[in-house]
Design an enzyme around this catalytic site. Structure first.
Site, PDB file in Angstrom:
ATOM      1  N   SER A 137       9.205  72.049  63.009  1.00 59.30           N
ATOM      2  CA  SER A 137       9.966  73.179  63.541  1.00 59.30           C
ATOM      3  C   SER A 137       8.635  73.851  64.590  1.00 59.30           C
ATOM      4  O   SER A 137       7.631  73.866  64.311  1.00 59.30           O
ATOM      5  CB  SER A 137      10.053  74.224  62.392  1.00 59.30           C
ATOM      6  OG  SER A 137      10.531  75.399  63.051  1.00 59.30           O
ATOM      7  N   TYR A 150       7.344  78.781  54.954  1.00 55.77           N
ATOM      8  CA  TYR A 150       8.252  77.853  55.892  1.00 55.77           C
ATOM      9  C   TYR A 150       7.159  77.170  57.169  1.00 55.77           C
ATOM     10  O   TYR A 150       7.157  76.040  57.296  1.00 55.77           O
ATOM     11  CB  TYR A 150       9.522  78.266  56.478  1.00 55.77           C
ATOM     12  CG  TYR A 150      10.307  77.653  57.527  1.00 55.77           C
ATOM     13  CD1 TYR A 150      11.180  76.305  56.832  1.00 55.77           C
ATOM     14  CD2 TYR A 150      10.253  77.661  58.779  1.00 55.77           C
ATOM     15  CE1 TYR A 150      11.882  75.786  57.719  1.00 55.77           C
ATOM     16  CE2 TYR A 150      10.934  76.862  59.533  1.00 55.77           C
ATOM     17  CZ  TYR A 150      11.664  75.906  59.256  1.00 55.77           C
ATOM     18  OH  TYR A 150      12.598  74.968  59.772  1.00 55.77           O
TER      19      TYR A 150
HETATM   20  N1  LIG Z   1      18.394  75.126  62.417  1.00 55.65           N
HETATM   21  C1  LIG Z   1      17.245  75.314  62.974  1.00 55.65           C
HETATM   22  O1  LIG Z   1      17.199  76.545  63.595  1.00 55.65           O
HETATM   23  C2  LIG Z   1      15.963  74.662  62.797  1.00 55.65           C
HETATM   24  C3  LIG Z   1      14.793  74.857  63.477  1.00 55.65           C
HETATM   25  C4  LIG Z   1      13.697  74.147  63.337  1.00 55.65           C
HETATM   26  C5  LIG Z   1      13.607  73.329  62.635  1.00 55.65           C
HETATM   27  N2  LIG Z   1      14.573  73.071  61.865  1.00 55.65           N
HETATM   28  C6  LIG Z   1      14.663  72.005  60.805  1.00 55.65           C
HETATM   29  O2  LIG Z   1      15.581  70.813  60.983  1.00 55.65           O
HETATM   30  C7  LIG Z   1      15.842  70.137  59.682  1.00 55.65           C
HETATM   31  C8  LIG Z   1      17.394  70.334  59.639  1.00 55.65           C
HETATM   32  O3  LIG Z   1      17.832  71.771  59.464  1.00 55.65           O
HETATM   33  P1  LIG Z   1      19.279  71.990  59.915  1.00 55.65           P
HETATM   34  O4  LIG Z   1      19.267  73.284  60.748  1.00 55.65           O
HETATM   35  O5  LIG Z   1      20.239  70.803  60.156  1.00 55.65           O
HETATM   36  O6  LIG Z   1      19.436  72.876  58.354  1.00 55.65           O
HETATM   37  P2  LIG Z   1      21.045  72.469  57.509  1.00 55.65           P
HETATM   38  O7  LIG Z   1      20.808  73.415  56.458  1.00 55.65           O
HETATM   39  O8  LIG Z   1      22.270  72.427  58.185  1.00 55.65           O
HETATM   40  O9  LIG Z   1      20.712  70.972  56.981  1.00 55.65           O
HETATM   41  C9  LIG Z   1      19.743  70.754  55.976  1.00 55.65           C
HETATM   42  C10 LIG Z   1      20.067  69.430  55.058  1.00 55.65           C
HETATM   43  O10 LIG Z   1      18.884  69.071  54.278  1.00 55.65           O
HETATM   44  C11 LIG Z   1      19.489  69.255  52.803  1.00 55.65           C
HETATM   45  N3  LIG Z   1      18.517  69.481  51.955  1.00 55.65           N
HETATM   46  C12 LIG Z   1      17.979  70.688  51.619  1.00 55.65           C
HETATM   47  N4  LIG Z   1      17.060  70.648  50.399  1.00 55.65           N
HETATM   48  C13 LIG Z   1      16.951  69.324  50.331  1.00 55.65           C
HETATM   49  C14 LIG Z   1      16.525  68.433  49.246  1.00 55.65           C
HETATM   50  N5  LIG Z   1      15.663  68.880  48.264  1.00 55.65           N
HETATM   51  N6  LIG Z   1      16.612  67.178  49.097  1.00 55.65           N
HETATM   52  C15 LIG Z   1      17.486  66.464  50.100  1.00 55.65           C
HETATM   53  N7  LIG Z   1      18.323  67.357  50.828  1.00 55.65           N
HETATM   54  C16 LIG Z   1      18.018  68.487  50.935  1.00 55.65           C
HETATM   55  C17 LIG Z   1      20.746  70.117  52.921  1.00 55.65           C
HETATM   56  O11 LIG Z   1      21.554  69.855  51.787  1.00 55.65           O
HETATM   57  C18 LIG Z   1      21.073  70.019  54.290  1.00 55.65           C
HETATM   58  O12 LIG Z   1      22.064  69.083  54.442  1.00 55.65           O
HETATM   59  C19 LIG Z   1      15.083  71.155  58.785  1.00 55.65           C
HETATM   60  O13 LIG Z   1      13.829  70.462  58.374  1.00 55.65           O
HETATM   61  C20 LIG Z   1      14.557  72.274  59.346  1.00 55.65           C
HETATM   62  O14 LIG Z   1      13.729  72.973  58.880  1.00 55.65           O
HETATM   63  C21 LIG Z   1      15.858  73.792  61.959  1.00 55.65           C
END
Ligand SMILES: NC(=O)c1ccc[n+]([C@@H]2O[C@H](COP(=O)([O-])OP(=O)(O)OC[C@H]3O[C@@H](n4cnc5c(N)ncnc54)[C@H](O)[C@@H]3O)[C@@H](O)[C@H]2O)c1
Length: 245
Positions: A137, A150
């Site tokens: 991130s 985080y």
């Molecule tokens: N959305 C943003 O703004 C953003 C920004 C920077 C980084 N990220 C990173 O991108 C990645 C994806 O995030 P996203 O935005 O698609 O979020 P999201 O919530 O849409 O998807 C995250 C997925 O991870 C799964 N998950 C959570 N805990 C888990 C566990 N213990 N075991 C297995 N699966 C698990 C959830 O069920 C979900 O399907 C993450 O690592 C997040 O930190 C997201």
């Protein structure tokens, strides 16, 4: 337009039930990879309508991770790439976050990818073009002042990435992507998407908008493909110009 860039590649994508992981799995399949989707959310995996196999795995459970990887690799007939996209958000102030919550954020966001990398290693070693892409991130580079657990977990993912690139090179390429704010389910409960929210985005991002999951997926496609054959240990910011690192 798709170009078959991943033809025949066998891939595990975590977090594939939602958001960025879901978009990566869909794009990789469109590029002719065979994908095993991992997530703790069984309903979400089903709703994703996967062509390939799906594994309900909570990545804080080492046994489930190892079993899942073994089963997935048996089904795929090998493993060429691992994409670690599962994660959870957290915006608790450090003053009041419980130790339990701190440990949970680290367990999902940092220890989870470590477990997957470790479980995948013997299989990736048998591939001729192995690579790992970790979704970290922008918060791991430039914190926003909220969500220290985080930010620390994601900075950990960046160093996990660099250190594994050194430890597992020259055989396995290991890279990270640092997304800026992307409009996924992760934002629910974190932000009110009101005028003040969009104004903050406009001010913080050179491109003055949030990202789309598909834009992160394109970066993952590049890093997992042979087009990135001389790239390892990097943190690629895909963040509309928030960090300029
Ligand atoms: N959305 C943003 O703004 C953003 C920004 C920077 C980084 N990220 C990173 O991108 C990645 C994806 O995030 P996203 O935005 O698609 O979020 P999201 O919530 O849409 O998807 C995250 C997925 O991870 C799964 N998950 C959570 N805990 C888990 C566990 N213990 N075991 C297995 N699966 C698990 C959830 O069920 C979900 O399907 C993450 O690592 C997040 O930190 C997201």
């Amino acid at each position: 337009m798709t170009t078959g860039q991943l033809a025949g590649k066998r891939v595990i994508v975590t977090g594939a039930a939602s958001g960025i992981g879901r978009a990566i799995a869909a794009l990789f399949e469109a590029e002719d990879a065979v994908v095993a989707r991992f997530d703790r959310d069984a309903d979400g995996l089903e709703a994703a309508g996967a062509k390939g196999a799906a594994f309900t795995v909570d990545q804080t459970d080492p046994h489930a991770v190892y079993e899942g990887v073994e089963q997935a690799v048996r089904g795929l007939g090998g493993l060429d790439a691992l994409i670690n996209a599962a994660g959870i958000a957290d915006d608790n102030p450090t003053e009041t976050i419980s130790l339990e919550r701190w440990n949970k954020v680290l367990a999902v966001n940092l220890t989870g990818p470590f477990l997957l990398c470790q479980a995948a290693l013997p299989h990736l070693r048998k591939s001729t073009v192995p690579s790992i892409v970790n979704i970290a991130s922008g918060s791991g580079i430039l914190p926003s002042g909220a969500g220290t657990a985080y930010a620390a977990s994601k900075a950990g993912v960046l160093m996990l990435t660099k250190s594994l690139a050194a430890e597992w090179g020259p055989d396995i390429r290991v890279n990270a992507i640092c997304p800026g704010t992307v409009d996924t389910n992760m934002l629910n409960g974190l932000f009110e998407k009101d005028d003040a929210f969009y104004e903050r985005i406009r001010k913080a991002y050179a491109l003055q908008r949030m990202g789309k999951a598909e834009e992160i997926a394109q970066a993952a496609l590049f890093l997992a493909s042979e087009k990135a054959s001389f790239i390892t240990g990097i943190s690629l910011a895909v963040d509309g110009g928030r960090t300029y690192h």
